[in-house]
Design a protein around this motif. Structure first.
Motif, PDB file in Angstrom:
ATOM      1  N   HIS A   1       2.740   5.444   9.455  1.00  0.00           N
ATOM      2  CA  HIS A   1       3.732   5.685   8.409  1.00  0.00           C
ATOM      3  C   HIS A   1       4.372   4.378   7.955  1.00  0.00           C
ATOM      4  N   LYS A   2       5.259   4.485   6.982  1.00  0.00           N
ATOM      5  CA  LYS A   2       5.795   3.301   6.291  1.00  0.00           C
ATOM      6  C   LYS A   2       6.446   2.333   7.266  1.00  0.00           C
ATOM      7  N   ASN A   3       6.530   1.091   6.822  1.00  0.00           N
ATOM      8  CA  ASN A   3       6.980   0.010   7.679  1.00  0.00           C
ATOM      9  C   ASN A   3       8.500  -0.087   7.746  1.00  0.00           C
ATOM     10  N   HIS A   4       8.992  -0.718   8.821  1.00  0.00           N
ATOM     11  CA  HIS A   4      10.388  -1.155   8.902  1.00  0.00           C
ATOM     12  C   HIS A   4      10.573  -2.361   7.985  1.00  0.00           C
ATOM     13  N   LEU A   5      11.704  -2.409   7.325  1.00  0.00           N
ATOM     14  CA  LEU A   5      11.988  -3.514   6.409  1.00  0.00           C
ATOM     15  C   LEU A   5      12.628  -4.667   7.163  1.00  0.00           C
ATOM     16  N   ASN A   6      12.176  -5.889   6.902  1.00  0.00           N
ATOM     17  CA  ASN A   6      12.812  -7.097   7.421  1.00  0.00           C
ATOM     18  C   ASN A   6      12.442  -8.267   6.517  1.00  0.00           C
ATOM     19  N   LYS A   7      13.091  -9.391   6.729  1.00  0.00           N
ATOM     20  CA  LYS A   7      12.924 -10.540   5.819  1.00  0.00           C
ATOM     21  C   LYS A   7      11.563 -11.208   5.953  1.00  0.00           C
ATOM     22  N   TYR A   8      10.849 -10.958   7.056  1.00  0.00           N
ATOM     23  CA  TYR A   8       9.552 -11.588   7.238  1.00  0.00           C
ATOM     24  C   TYR A   8       8.418 -10.764   6.616  1.00  0.00           C
ATOM     25  N   ASN A   9       8.584  -9.470   6.574  1.00  0.00           N
ATOM     26  CA  ASN A   9       7.526  -8.592   6.064  1.00  0.00           C
ATOM     27  C   ASN A   9       7.664  -8.498   4.538  1.00  0.00           C
ATOM     28  N   LEU A  10       7.144  -9.499   3.866  1.00  0.00           N
ATOM     29  CA  LEU A  10       7.362  -9.613   2.425  1.00  0.00           C
ATOM     30  C   LEU A  10       6.560  -8.589   1.624  1.00  0.00           C
ATOM     31  N   TYR A  11       5.436  -8.107   2.187  1.00  0.00           N
ATOM     32  CA  TYR A  11       4.547  -7.247   1.410  1.00  0.00           C
ATOM     33  C   TYR A  11       4.511  -5.815   1.948  1.00  0.00           C
ATOM     34  N   ASN A  12       5.491  -5.464   2.769  1.00  0.00           N
ATOM     35  CA  ASN A  12       5.612  -4.090   3.284  1.00  0.00           C
ATOM     36  C   ASN A  12       4.323  -3.636   3.967  1.00  0.00           C
ATOM     37  N   GLN A  13       3.823  -4.482   4.859  1.00  0.00           N
ATOM     38  CA  GLN A  13       2.595  -4.168   5.581  1.00  0.00           C
ATOM     39  C   GLN A  13       2.907  -3.657   6.982  1.00  0.00           C
ATOM     40  N   VAL A  14       1.922  -3.039   7.595  1.00  0.00           N
ATOM     41  CA  VAL A  14       1.973  -2.636   8.998  1.00  0.00           C
ATOM     42  C   VAL A  14       0.768  -3.264   9.687  1.00  0.00           C
ATOM     43  N   GLY A  15       1.025  -3.880  10.863  1.00  0.00           N
ATOM     44  CA  GLY A  15      -0.057  -4.506  11.611  1.00  0.00           C
ATOM     45  C   GLY A  15      -0.166  -3.912  13.005  1.00  0.00           C
ATOM     46  N   ILE A  16      -1.398  -3.663  13.431  1.00  0.00           N
ATOM     47  CA  ILE A  16      -1.683  -3.211  14.793  1.00  0.00           C
ATOM     48  C   ILE A  16      -2.595  -4.257  15.409  1.00  0.00           C
ATOM     49  N   MET A  17      -2.116  -4.872  16.489  1.00  0.00           N
ATOM     50  CA  MET A  17      -2.869  -5.956  17.116  1.00  0.00           C
ATOM     51  C   MET A  17      -4.012  -5.426  17.982  1.00  0.00           C
ATOM     52  N   ALA A  18      -3.814  -4.282  18.631  1.00  0.00           N
ATOM     53  CA  ALA A  18      -4.874  -3.758  19.495  1.00  0.00           C
ATOM     54  C   ALA A  18      -4.613  -2.282  19.765  1.00  0.00           C
ATOM     55  N   PHE A  19      -5.703  -1.566  20.072  1.00  0.00           N
ATOM     56  CA  PHE A  19      -5.605  -0.154  20.454  1.00  0.00           C
ATOM     57  C   PHE A  19      -6.544   0.089  21.622  1.00  0.00           C
ATOM     58  N   ASN A  20      -6.113   0.907  22.574  1.00  0.00           N
ATOM     59  CA  ASN A  20      -6.889   1.136  23.780  1.00  0.00           C
ATOM     60  C   ASN A  20      -6.867   2.618  24.124  1.00  0.00           C
TER      61      ASN A  20
ATOM     62  N   CYS B   1       0.825  -1.196   0.000  1.00  0.00           N
ATOM     63  CA  CYS B   1       0.000   0.000   0.000  1.00  0.00           C
ATOM     64  C   CYS B   1       0.869   1.259   0.000  1.00  0.00           C
ATOM     65  N   VAL B   2       0.219   2.395  -0.191  1.00  0.00           N
ATOM     66  CA  VAL B   2       0.903   3.683  -0.172  1.00  0.00           C
ATOM     67  C   VAL B   2       0.723   4.287   1.215  1.00  0.00           C
ATOM     68  N   TYR B   3       1.825   4.654   1.834  1.00  0.00           N
ATOM     69  CA  TYR B   3       1.769   5.242   3.170  1.00  0.00           C
ATOM     70  C   TYR B   3       1.793   6.767   3.057  1.00  0.00           C
ATOM     71  N   PRO B   4       1.195   7.445   4.099  1.00  0.00           N
ATOM     72  CA  PRO B   4       0.658   6.900   5.349  1.00  0.00           C
ATOM     73  C   PRO B   4      -0.757   6.367   5.195  1.00  0.00           C
ATOM     74  N   GLN B   5      -1.126   5.445   6.108  1.00  0.00           N
ATOM     75  CA  GLN B   5      -2.461   4.890   6.215  1.00  0.00           C
ATOM     76  C   GLN B   5      -3.132   5.458   7.474  1.00  0.00           C
ATOM     77  N   GLU B   6      -4.454   5.617   7.428  1.00  0.00           N
ATOM     78  CA  GLU B   6      -5.154   6.257   8.531  1.00  0.00           C
ATOM     79  C   GLU B   6      -6.301   5.392   9.033  1.00  0.00           C
ATOM     80  N   ILE B   7      -6.566   5.530  10.343  1.00  0.00           N
ATOM     81  CA  ILE B   7      -7.730   4.910  10.986  1.00  0.00           C
ATOM     82  C   ILE B   7      -8.420   6.007  11.798  1.00  0.00           C
ATOM     83  N   ILE B   8      -9.764   6.085  11.702  1.00  0.00           N
ATOM     84  CA  ILE B   8     -10.536   7.058  12.478  1.00  0.00           C
ATOM     85  C   ILE B   8     -11.446   6.276  13.429  1.00  0.00           C
ATOM     86  N   LEU B   9     -11.370   6.630  14.722  1.00  0.00           N
ATOM     87  CA  LEU B   9     -12.133   5.954  15.752  1.00  0.00           C
ATOM     88  C   LEU B   9     -13.143   6.939  16.353  1.00  0.00           C
TER      89      LEU B   9
END
Length: 914
Positions: free
Chosen positions: A123-142, A40-48
């Motif tokens: 904003h854009k992701n950190h690069l590593n060998k496991y993140n093959l598709y340049n994604q960002v994941g958020i498991m939870a927000f509080n 995807c193109v960064y930055p990505q946004e979420i509105i709560l």
């Protein structure tokens, strides 16, 4: 007071399939969270959209373990329009390389803002060998804050009790903690707990607060204990759930079924214990029967789940120590407070382990009584005191040395929250009673817990899975590592017994391999080495002896783990006892194994021991000297390369002088001190021999004088000429054989005045050549004579070879070379003859010089020219030649100057008057 604020996702720029942003509205250990679309193109946004306008106090975000954004910005607004949002700030997220992308990072940001909408900009992701598709994941927000419109309900209405008009705010205001945030509102609580157990914990927490307000402290204490036990139960059930889901993903349905059965059985036992103590009713729950069917859900009273608020703050859970070689199931969170400096790192992963007997674990966890240390019953009186109905006495396992002996009466005191968090993984394996004994303030409980672990390990079935064996082993090592530091020798000794059993029996019998051996030694050996620096001599000696023995264990010796750790260099200012023990340990290893690459080599040992030579303590330096000498006996000359050069400057240091002298002794050579003493003794002996020779000569002179006096009296009366003859005769007798060799053909009636004040060998004349003066001249200065190096006699150079072969005290040590006719030491004679490098002598026409080894013409004059001459063909090896030439030239110049001065002397000046 701040509470957890619910929210709804009202806008998102993008989401991956199966990872909708709606997942963030729910918190739990199995929630998949939100992920950005691939590439995807960064930055990505979420509105709560928050459920109510509120005064926000704290925001929490849990990141994915490898789909990690570089930065997250936070905005707050009163409406959903873009112009209403105000920027709060941003946080940086760690790239997670230090944890191997296995742990998740929990960031907490403390804010002070009002609004009903939140916008997260990722904003854009950190690069590593496991993140093959340049994604960002958020498991939870509080989001945590104070609602601005919601009227707070009375506490008793929340609990379902009668409303006596007491307001919750007024009840809690008396405790003066308006900004307190309950741990159960924290994101880590929901992400760690089984949802059903979490609901029970919240209701018991409300019951506890009610009891505190009503000052019913016995009930509050019971609720507190139940909450602490249920938190561990909920975490364990969450792990089982994750194991089950993973098995389903891998289509391992047998494992999934097994996990489900474990969960149901464990949950049933826990609920039975809760029902036994009427805790389910206290939590507002009901069961159909005392024994409900396995897996059947509890009936929960239908009422809104309140946000629990506590009277006093509790510490948040910390991470367990990492366990290598075990696949993590639940990533551990580490909370970081928001500060302007970025890149906090969560570098702790949680390992999952469970005990073989779920039923026993559940019962022991909830039958165990946790009481304060000050309230703990004395073991001797415990049997006569009534106990809390919520806890039943659980006997500790019997010690190893006496299987029939029971544990002391009573139970250890309660573990602190910090200790519980620290030993969480160990509690999962050995249960709370045993671990609380290991943490007890009474040394007998600590010792018994180690002996109980010994018995448990010795009874582990051979069919146990490798993973469970490793988990059990590492839990035991955790307790051993802690017990090694214990000040009580009995506890320390028990830890050594357990450690020896693991390394000698447990690991080989269950074939756990080198990895577990390395882990066990690496975890315990540093503490053992540190133990050798204690003041207690018994503990220090036991630690040294055990380390020495451990290095020889069959599982440890091939890996050279002890040797590698023992030779690690240390600083010069290390404590004296610890430094001394370190050096002594290396000496023991050298005595046992010698040089054993790659750990024990000359290079590694000398790099370790050199700092010890400069330690402030003399005992450390002395022990280091012993190590160096021991290494020199084994390794030889290469050791000297790591020491200063053996010269006078280095020997000014007494330490190095002692080392070098001892090395000389090892080599079988005399030391410098001994050589110096030998030289001094030799010089004294030479001086004594010289004085003795002079005394003998003087005695001979006196004897000859007496004989000559009698002879002169019988022949003629004394005359002036007679006195001269007597004097010359005495001098001739003094010169002994030398004069006979020179004057064999001189007639008795020669002119005695010719020999007056003259050396008969070199023909030098001098007024100082009296009897004593000639003796000194022969001894030191005459170029025609030489002192024998072996017997110290003065002989002619022309006859030196003959003297060595026939007259010298060491004549048996010499042989004659048939080629050059010189006297050669017999040990070198064969080599001398074989080399054929000597100049061949011509006995019939020429003589052979023993100094320069050249042939010269026969005759006395030829010898004088060779030994005394100034030409190039003169003997360059005669040390007396040049001094004699210089001495004669000096006399000639003095005589010329004296004669010239005498001839130029002017008479008296006469003045002539004109």
């Amino acid at each position: 007071m701040p509470k957890k604020i619910g929210y709804t996702i009202v806008g998102v720029t993008g989401e991956a399939e199966g990872y909708s942003a709606k997942n963030l509205e729910h918190h739990g250990p199995t929630v998949p969270g939100w992920q950005t679309p691939r590439f995807c193109v960064y930055p990505q946004e979420i509105i709560l959209h928050l459920h109510e306008p509120c005064h926000l106090k704290k925001l929490q975000i849990l990141s994915h373990q490898y789909m990690i954004g570089s930065k997250v910005e936070f905005f707050v607004g009163s409406s959903g329009s873009p112009e209403s949002f105000t920027r709060l700030g941003y946080i940086y997220l760690s790239n997670n390389e230090k944890t191997g992308f296995k742990s998740r990072e929990l960031k907490s940001v403390h804010i002070d803002a009002e609004g009903q909408y939140l916008r997260l900009v990722v904003h854009k992701n950190h690069l590593n060998k496991y993140n093959l598709y340049n994604q960002v994941g958020i498991m939870a927000f509080n989001a945590i804050g104070d609602g601005m419109r919601t009227r707070r309900q009375p506490l008793h209405q929340l609990d379902g009790g009668p409303n006596n008009g007491t307001n919750y705010l007024n009840d809690t205001a008396a405790f003066n903690k308006p900004d307190y945030i309950s741990p159960m509102d924290d994101l880590a609580f929901d992400m760690y707990q089984d949802p059903e157990v979490a609901g029970i914990i919240r209701r018991l927490d409300i019951k506890k607060k009610k009891a505190v307000i009503e000052e019913n402290f016995d009930v509050a204490k019971r609720m507190k204990q139940a909450i602490a036990d249920l938190q561990k139960v909920g975490e364990k059930l969450a792990r089982y759930e994750l194991d089950k889901r993973r098995a389903i993903e891998h289509e391992d349905y047998d494992l999934a079924k097994s996990k489900k059965a474990q969960m149901d059985e464990y949950r049933l036992k826990v609920y039975q214990q809760l029902q036994k103590h009427n805790l389910l009713e206290d939590a507002g729950l009901a069961t159909n029967s005392p024994r409900r069917e396995k897996g059947s859900p509890l009936k929960v009273a239908e009422e809104p789940q309140p946000s629990p608020r506590e009277i006093a703050p509790a510490e948040e859970p910390l991470a367990e120590p990492p366990v290598q070689g075990v696949t993590p199931v639940i990533p551990q969170f580490v909370e970081h407070e928001y500060t302007p400096s970025p890149h906090p790192v969560a570098d702790v992963t949680e390992s999952v382990s469970y005990h073989e007997s779920v039923e026993e674990e559940a019962s022991m966890q909830h039958e165990h009584s946790i009481v304060n240390y000050d309230e703990k019953v004395i073991p001797a009186l415990a049997k006569h005191k009534d106990r809390d109905p919520f806890s039943e006495e659980v006997a500790s396992p019997p010690p190893v040395d006496s299987p029939e002996q029971t544990a002391p009466a009573g139970e250890p005191e309660a573990m602190s929250e910090r200790n519980i968090r620290e030993a969480r993984s160990v509690i999962d394996v050995f249960d709370m009673p045993l671990v609380s004994g290991a943490y007890s303030k009474m040394w007998s409980y600590r010792e018994d817990s180690l002996l109980a672990v010994y018995k448990l390990l010795s009874n582990v079935p051979a069919a146990t899975s490798k993973d469970e064996l490793k988990t059990t082993l590492r839990a035991a090592v955790f307790l051993i590592k802690r017990a090694i530091k214990d000040k009580v020798h009995a506890v320390f000794n028990a830890s050594l017994k357990l450690l020896e059993y693991i390394l000698v029996h447990f690991i080989p019998e269950h074939k756990l391999g080198k990895i577990e051996t390395t882990y066990t030694v690496a975890q315990t050996l540093p503490n053992l080495i540190q133990k050798t620096g204690e003041t207690a001599l018994r503990s220090r000696s036991s630690a040294l002896d055990f380390i020495d023995s451990m290095s020889a264990f069959k599982t440890v010796h091939p890996l050279q783990l002890v040797q590698q750790q023992a030779i690690q260099p240390y600083k010069r200012d290390l404590a004296m006892r610890l430094a001394l023990s370190r050096v002594e340990l290396v000496k023991r290893l050298l005595d046992r194994y010698g040089i054993q690459p790659p750990a024990l080599t000359v290079d590694t040992v000398m790099k370790f021991v050199n700092p010890a030579l400069e330690h402030a303590s003399g005992s450390v330096r002395e022990e280091a000297t012993k190590v160096i000498l021991q290494l020199y006996r084994i390794g030889g000359a290469p050791v000297k390369a790591y020491l200063p050069t053996d010269d006078n400057f280095a020997r000014k240091n007494p330490l190095y002088r002692h080392i070098f002298d001892e090395m000389d002794h090892i080599d079988g050579k005399p030391t410098q001190s001994e050589l110096k003493a030998q030289m001094q003794a030799k010089t004294a002996a030479d001086e004594q021999a010289k004085r003795q020779q002079i005394a003998e000569l003087q005695a001979q002179v006196e004897q000859l004088r007496a004989v000559n006096a009698k002879t002169n009296e019988t022949q003629s009366p004394p005359t002036k000429q007679g006195k001269k003859t007597k004097k010359n005769t005495v001098r001739k007798d003094l010169e002994a054989d030398l004069i006979d060799q020179k004057q064999g053909n001189v007639s008795a009636d020669a002119d005695d005045t010719f020999l007056e004040n003259m050396c008969i060998f070199c023909s030098e004349k001098d007024d100082s050549f009296t009897e004593e003066g000639l003796d000194l001249h022969y001894w030191k200065h005459c170029p025609m004579l030489k002192r024998c190096e072996h017997c110290k006699q003065v002989v002619e150079i022309a006859g030196y070879s003959e003297h060595l072969l026939t007259e010298c005290d060491s004549k048996d040590n010499f042989g004659k070379c048939p080629r050059c006719t010189e006297a050669i030491l017999k040990v070198d004679l064969q080599k001398h003859i074989a080399d054929k490098k000597c100049t061949a002598a011509k006995p019939t026409t020429q003589d052979h010089c023993p100094l320069c080894h050249r042939n010269i013409t026969q005759g006395e004059e030829s010898w004088k020219n060779h030994l005394m001459g100034s030409k190039r063909d003169a003997c360059q090896s005669n040390p007396r030649r040049l001094p004699s030439i210089n001495r004669l030239r000096g006399k000639e110049e003095s005589e010329k100057n004296a004669a010239a001065g005498k001839g130029k002397k002017l008479g008296p000046v006469k003045h002539v008057r004109k």
